[in-house]
Design an enzyme around this catalytic site. Structure first.
Site, short mmCIF file in Angstrom:
data_model
loop_
_atom_site.label_atom_id
_atom_site.label_comp_id
_atom_site.label_asym_id
_atom_site.label_seq_id
_atom_site.Cartn_x
_atom_site.Cartn_y
_atom_site.Cartn_z
N LYS A 76 0.85 -1.19 0.00
CA LYS A 76 0.00 0.00 0.00
C LYS A 76 0.88 1.24 0.00
O LYS A 76 1.43 1.65 1.01
CB LYS A 76 -0.93 0.07 1.22
CG LYS A 76 -2.00 1.15 0.99
CD LYS A 76 -2.53 1.79 2.23
CE LYS A 76 -1.70 2.93 2.76
NZ LYS A 76 -1.66 4.14 1.92
N SER B 190 5.38 7.78 9.74
CA SER B 190 5.55 8.59 10.94
C SER B 190 5.52 7.73 12.21
O SER B 190 4.94 6.64 12.23
CB SER B 190 4.43 9.63 11.00
OG SER B 190 3.18 8.96 11.06
N GLY C 7 3.15 4.63 13.25
CA GLY C 7 3.90 3.44 13.65
C GLY C 7 3.38 2.85 14.95
O GLY C 7 3.27 1.63 15.11
N GLU D 273 9.99 1.66 10.29
CA GLU D 273 11.01 2.70 10.04
C GLU D 273 10.28 4.02 10.18
O GLU D 273 9.41 4.33 9.37
CB GLU D 273 11.57 2.58 8.62
CG GLU D 273 12.17 1.24 8.27
CD GLU D 273 13.51 1.00 8.93
OE1 GLU D 273 14.06 1.93 9.55
OE2 GLU D 273 13.99 -0.14 8.83
N CYS E 225 13.62 11.27 6.29
CA CYS E 225 13.66 10.79 7.68
C CYS E 225 15.07 10.88 8.25
O CYS E 225 15.24 10.97 9.46
CB CYS E 225 13.16 9.36 7.74
SG CYS E 225 14.02 8.29 6.58
N GLU F 178 10.44 16.68 14.54
CA GLU F 178 10.71 16.45 13.12
C GLU F 178 9.88 17.43 12.30
O GLU F 178 8.66 17.45 12.41
CB GLU F 178 10.34 15.01 12.74
CG GLU F 178 10.66 14.71 11.29
CD GLU F 178 10.31 13.28 10.91
OE1 GLU F 178 9.18 12.83 11.19
OE2 GLU F 178 11.17 12.61 10.31
P1 NAD Z 1 2.46 8.54 7.53
O1 NAD Z 1 2.77 7.83 8.78
O2 NAD Z 1 1.44 9.60 7.54
O3 NAD Z 1 2.01 7.49 6.42
C1 NAD Z 1 2.81 6.38 6.07
C2 NAD Z 1 1.93 5.34 5.43
O4 NAD Z 1 0.99 4.86 6.39
C3 NAD Z 1 1.11 5.85 4.26
O5 NAD Z 1 1.02 4.83 3.28
C4 NAD Z 1 -0.24 6.12 4.89
O6 NAD Z 1 -1.29 6.09 3.96
C5 NAD Z 1 -0.31 4.97 5.88
N1 NAD Z 1 -1.24 5.18 6.99
C6 NAD Z 1 -1.66 6.34 7.52
N2 NAD Z 1 -2.53 6.11 8.53
C7 NAD Z 1 -2.67 4.78 8.64
C8 NAD Z 1 -3.42 3.91 9.49
N3 NAD Z 1 -4.22 4.39 10.44
N4 NAD Z 1 -3.30 2.57 9.31
C9 NAD Z 1 -2.48 2.07 8.36
N5 NAD Z 1 -1.75 2.82 7.53
C10 NAD Z 1 -1.84 4.16 7.66
O7 NAD Z 1 3.84 9.08 6.97
P2 NAD Z 1 4.07 10.02 5.70
O8 NAD Z 1 3.42 11.32 6.01
O9 NAD Z 1 3.69 9.31 4.46
O10 NAD Z 1 5.65 10.12 5.69
C11 NAD Z 1 6.35 10.96 6.53
C12 NAD Z 1 6.90 10.24 7.74
O11 NAD Z 1 7.59 9.04 7.33
C13 NAD Z 1 7.93 11.04 8.48
O12 NAD Z 1 7.71 10.97 9.86
C14 NAD Z 1 9.24 10.37 8.13
O13 NAD Z 1 10.25 10.55 9.06
C15 NAD Z 1 8.85 8.96 7.98
N6 NAD Z 1 9.80 8.23 7.15
C16 NAD Z 1 10.64 7.35 7.73
C17 NAD Z 1 11.57 6.67 6.97
C18 NAD Z 1 12.51 5.69 7.60
O14 NAD Z 1 13.02 4.86 6.89
N7 NAD Z 1 12.75 5.74 8.88
C19 NAD Z 1 11.63 6.88 5.61
C20 NAD Z 1 10.75 7.79 5.04
C21 NAD Z 1 9.83 8.45 5.83
#
Ligand code: NAD
Ligand code: MN
Length: 479
Positions: free
Chosen positions: A175, A229, A233, A250, A284, A381
């Site tokens: 997804k 995020s 997570g 991650e 990130c 962040e």
């Molecule tokens: P997000 O957590 O908003 O979304 C990540 C994914 O989770 C998306 O596909 C989203 O649709 C899905 N999601 C959202 N709510 C959900 C739920 N309730 N149940 C299941 N899935 C759900 O993150 P984002 O805004 O897409 O990305 C930014 C964040 O990602 C930042 O905090 C960044 O640090 C982190 N990030 C981490 C890494 C790493 O490897 N550590 C890499 C890239 C981004």
């Protein structure tokens, strides 16, 4: 093949039934709707998981390792063949500079090559147990894995989940982030054209709260592999707790860049702006908290500013561009709120001189000099092109401040003193450290966070372990 995918990729084809109404996709550089996407319905999610489970039993788990390896190499070849198209799609979808997009597509191909080659080198053990007989371990695939990815590096992160999961013999339901499904969908299509049996990789565009949450709670999913995020997570972990799904996370970061007075200041200052402003700061691993030894503080800040002012911001499709727009207007507003707060708190805020394009969700690269250690911009962040720089006097105090964050993803240490470099990098609470470099991601090496930056590791041989169960088999003595 249609140039721009418009809906889910399931069982080997793009589907237009059991999807929601198309929604417009906005190009962040032009602010214009340029294509549309239909998200998967809950019925389609259910059918996709069931058919992935069947594909696992029928076609994938039992396939000879050599054949699995061959297919993964073919996927890598297909990615390379379609690299230009994939890079353009990524760039238009999220405003990523085209030069970066090309590098990231190539990285995705390399990830497939690495795991294709790893399949026949991922060995179990024979163990001399007390009873005699023969004891050995095998790595068993888990079954169907849900991969849930963010919008900042859509293609490489999809690859570094899908490739090791497939290599280990699992099926995957991917997804992608709601805002950035396009290259993941093309990956699904290329994989099937390269010989992957239909159903082994399903790609479901959709909202996190519906499609993502349904996968995280689905009883037939054996592992959640999540990048995003820290907030989401935590929800993934709660969902996994219900049936003890395997999980890797991650998550976010607020990573330090530590510069000692004896560092090669010219290199450190030249390379540091892109360690936080690359991908418009939506990284990130961004080194967003800079710690500079006081005796070189003013010198470093001056050099940092002039290197940052030289960065080229503008049209993502221009190969010279280094900084594009943010992914959405909401992201831009969130980032600007941090800058406005720092200004209203009376901090010294330097906005770099680049002209802001008329259209697009651009934010000027911004430096906050000497924020207070209680400031939100220093602690949280931001996920935009904003960096905070503070001086430090003493190593122990500096380390305490470095580690006084709930995150622990990456970090850099700049010094010519090898003993100090190693001492400091051993004491920073983070999963990915670099010395006299800002490089964090190496396909062959483990990547992941300490503390609230995550659990488990992507990439390297570590990831393969994360997509398998270890089974011990004992054979009794025959005489
Ligand atoms: P997000 O957590 O908003 O979304 C990540 C994914 O989770 C998306 O596909 C989203 O649709 C899905 N999601 C959202 N709510 C959900 C739920 N309730 N149940 C299941 N899935 C759900 O993150 P984002 O805004 O897409 O990305 C930014 C964040 O990602 C930042 O905090 C960044 O640090 C982190 N990030 C981490 C890494 C790493 O490897 N550590 C890499 C890239 C981004
Ligand atoms: Mn988000």
């Amino acid at each position: 093949m249609s140039e721009v995918p418009q809906g889910p990729f399931v069982d080997g084809e793009f589907v237009s039934a059991r999807v929601h109404e198309p929604r417009p996709m906005i190009n962040p550089a032009s602010e214009e709707a340029w294509t549309s996407m239909s998200n998967a319905s809950t019925e389609l999610v259910e059918a996709s998981v069931q058919s992935a489970s069947r594909a696992f039993e029928r076609s994938w788990r039992g396939l000879a390792p050599g054949k699995r390896s061959r297919i993964l190499f073919e996927i890598a070849n297909a990615i390379r063949k379609h690299a230009a198209r994939l890079a353009r799609l990524e760039s238009r979808n999220i405003g990523k500079p085209i030069a970066d997009a090309r590098d990231e597509i190539a990285l995705g191909a390399t990830v497939f090559e690495y795991y294709a080659g790893a399949i026949d080198k991922f060995c179990g053990e024979t163990i001399p147990v007390g009873r005699g007989g023969l004891d050995f371990t095998v790595h068993e695939p888990l079954g169907v894995v849900a991969a849930i990815t963010p919008w900042n590096f859509p293609f490489p992160i999809a690859c570094w989940k899908v490739a090791p999961a497939l290599a280990a013999g699992n099926c995957v339901v991917l997804k992608p982030a709601t805002l950035s499904p396009l290259t993941a969908l093309v990956l699904g299509q290329l994989a099937v054209e390269a010989g992957l049996p239909p159903g082994v990789l399903q790609v479901l565009p959709g909202e996190g709260g519906t499609v993502g949450a349904m996968l995280a709670h689905h009883p037939s999913i054996r592992k959640i592999s999540f990048t995003g995020s820290t907030e989401i997570g935590r929800r993934m972990m709660a969902a996994a707790a219900v049936d003890l799904k395997r999980i890797s996370l991650e998550l976010g970061g607020k990573s330090p860049n530590i510069v000692f007075a004896d560092a090669n200041l010219e290199r450190a200052a030249d390379e540091s702006p892109m360690s936080v402003f690359a991908n418009a700061g939506q990284d990130c691993c961004a080194r967003s908290r800079v710690f500079v030894e006081r005796s070189v503080f003013d010198d470093f800040v001056e050099r940092f500013v002039s290197a940052a002012e030289a960065l080229r911001m503008g049209d993502p499709l221009d190969p010279q561009t280094q900084i594009g727009p943010l992914v959405s207007s909401a992201q831009r507003e969130a980032v600007l709120a941090y800058v406005e707060k720092a200004q209203s708190d009376g901090r010294k805020v330097l906005k770099m001189a680049q002209a802001l394009p008329e259209k697009g969700f651009y934010v000027s690269p911004t430096i906050v000099v000497e924020p207070a250690i209680s400031d939100p911009c220093w602690l949280e962040e931001i996920f935009g092109p904003v960096v905070c720089i503070r001086p430090f006097d003493e190593e122990g105090e500096m380390l305490a401040e470095v580690n006084r964050t709930s995150y622990g993803l990456s970090g850099s240490v700049w010094t010519q003193d090898i003993g100090r470099a190693i001492r400091i990098s051993r004491r920073v609470e983070a999963g990915v450290l670099s010395i006299n470099s800002h490089s964090s991601v190496h396909v062959q090496a483990p990547f992941g966070g300490f503390k609230q930056s995550g659990i488990g590791r992507d990439l390297g041989m570590h990831a393969l372990h994360g997509y398998t169960e270890t089974k011990n088999i004992y054979v009794g003595e025959t005489e």
